[in-house]
Design an enzyme around this catalytic site. Sequence first.
Site, PDB file in Angstrom:
ATOM      1  N   HIS A 230      42.597  36.977  40.955  1.00  0.00           N
ATOM      2  CA  HIS A 230      41.687  37.168  39.823  1.00  0.00           C
ATOM      3  C   HIS A 230      41.338  35.811  39.217  1.00  0.00           C
ATOM      4  O   HIS A 230      42.199  34.934  39.093  1.00  0.00           O
ATOM      5  CB  HIS A 230      42.336  38.079  38.772  1.00  0.00           C
ATOM      6  CG  HIS A 230      41.336  38.550  37.765  1.00  0.00           C
ATOM      7  ND1 HIS A 230      40.892  37.746  36.746  1.00  0.00           N
ATOM      8  CD2 HIS A 230      40.664  39.721  37.652  1.00  0.00           C
ATOM      9  CE1 HIS A 230      39.993  38.411  36.041  1.00  0.00           C
ATOM     10  NE2 HIS A 230      39.837  39.616  36.565  1.00  0.00           N
TER      11      HIS A 230
ATOM     12  N   GLU B  14      33.480  39.267  42.051  1.00  0.00           N
ATOM     13  CA  GLU B  14      33.410  39.120  40.600  1.00  0.00           C
ATOM     14  C   GLU B  14      32.901  37.721  40.231  1.00  0.00           C
ATOM     15  O   GLU B  14      33.693  36.765  40.226  1.00  0.00           O
ATOM     16  CB  GLU B  14      34.800  39.285  39.978  1.00  0.00           C
ATOM     17  CG  GLU B  14      35.437  40.631  40.173  1.00  0.00           C
ATOM     18  CD  GLU B  14      36.428  40.933  39.065  1.00  0.00           C
ATOM     19  OE1 GLU B  14      36.217  41.901  38.354  1.00  0.00           O
ATOM     20  OE2 GLU B  14      37.386  40.160  38.899  1.00  0.00           O
TER      21      GLU B  14
END
Length: 224
Positions: free
Chosen positions: A81, A149
């Site tokens: 992430h 993302e």
Amino acid sequence: MTKIIVANQKAYLNKNDVETFLREFIGGDVIFCPSFPFLSMFDFYKLAAQDLAIGNDASATGEVTATQLRSLACDYVIVGHSERRKMQNETNQLVNKKLKTALEAELTPILCVGETKEEYGLGITEAVVNMQLKSCLEGSSNNVIIAYEPVWAIGTGLTPTNEEISKTVKFIKSLYPEFKVLYGGSVKASNIDELNKIEEIDGYLIGKASSSAQELNTIVKSCQ
Ligand code: PGA
């Protein structure tokens, strides 16, 4: 149309908030990714962890191992992430080690990749994503979910256009046709219908909006 929904609640909720959330959430096929202390409160849903330790060293203070996650019936784990890449200096090499640890424990990694605002401005999204995927997936097997993302879309309320998302997701699928590809970055109740027009997307990794039962109820309704 059914989309995979991964609810990455980050550190938004405390215990009371989780109890309220669970009362107000109508339900649905969602993979919940709460903070570690609250994983078992979601145990009637599919579970993902937000991170895991490299290897399975039981003497590692402060870490949470793949073995512990499996003991909670957790089936997925987020790796790479951008918030961890930025705040904890996680490199592609380190993400690769976490990904391999997850696969060895039969946890499905949800591997996050995406370009920064600057890289987006330079028009090098595909090159950046390709490099991240290559390094993070080095020597790994098939059972991986990819989350595209864009870093500049996370927590900002901004999203790329549908055409831009579609182009990048198609690019990822051309490289790794065996993987499901999620989109993440400011997905919320107010833009989910528009995002759902992008056929290539297999689902969403949802941050802030997934910590609100009302928001998530609307999203689930639109996706399932
Ligand atoms: P956001 O976060 O939905 O709050 O932008 C997405 C993510 O970090 O996975």
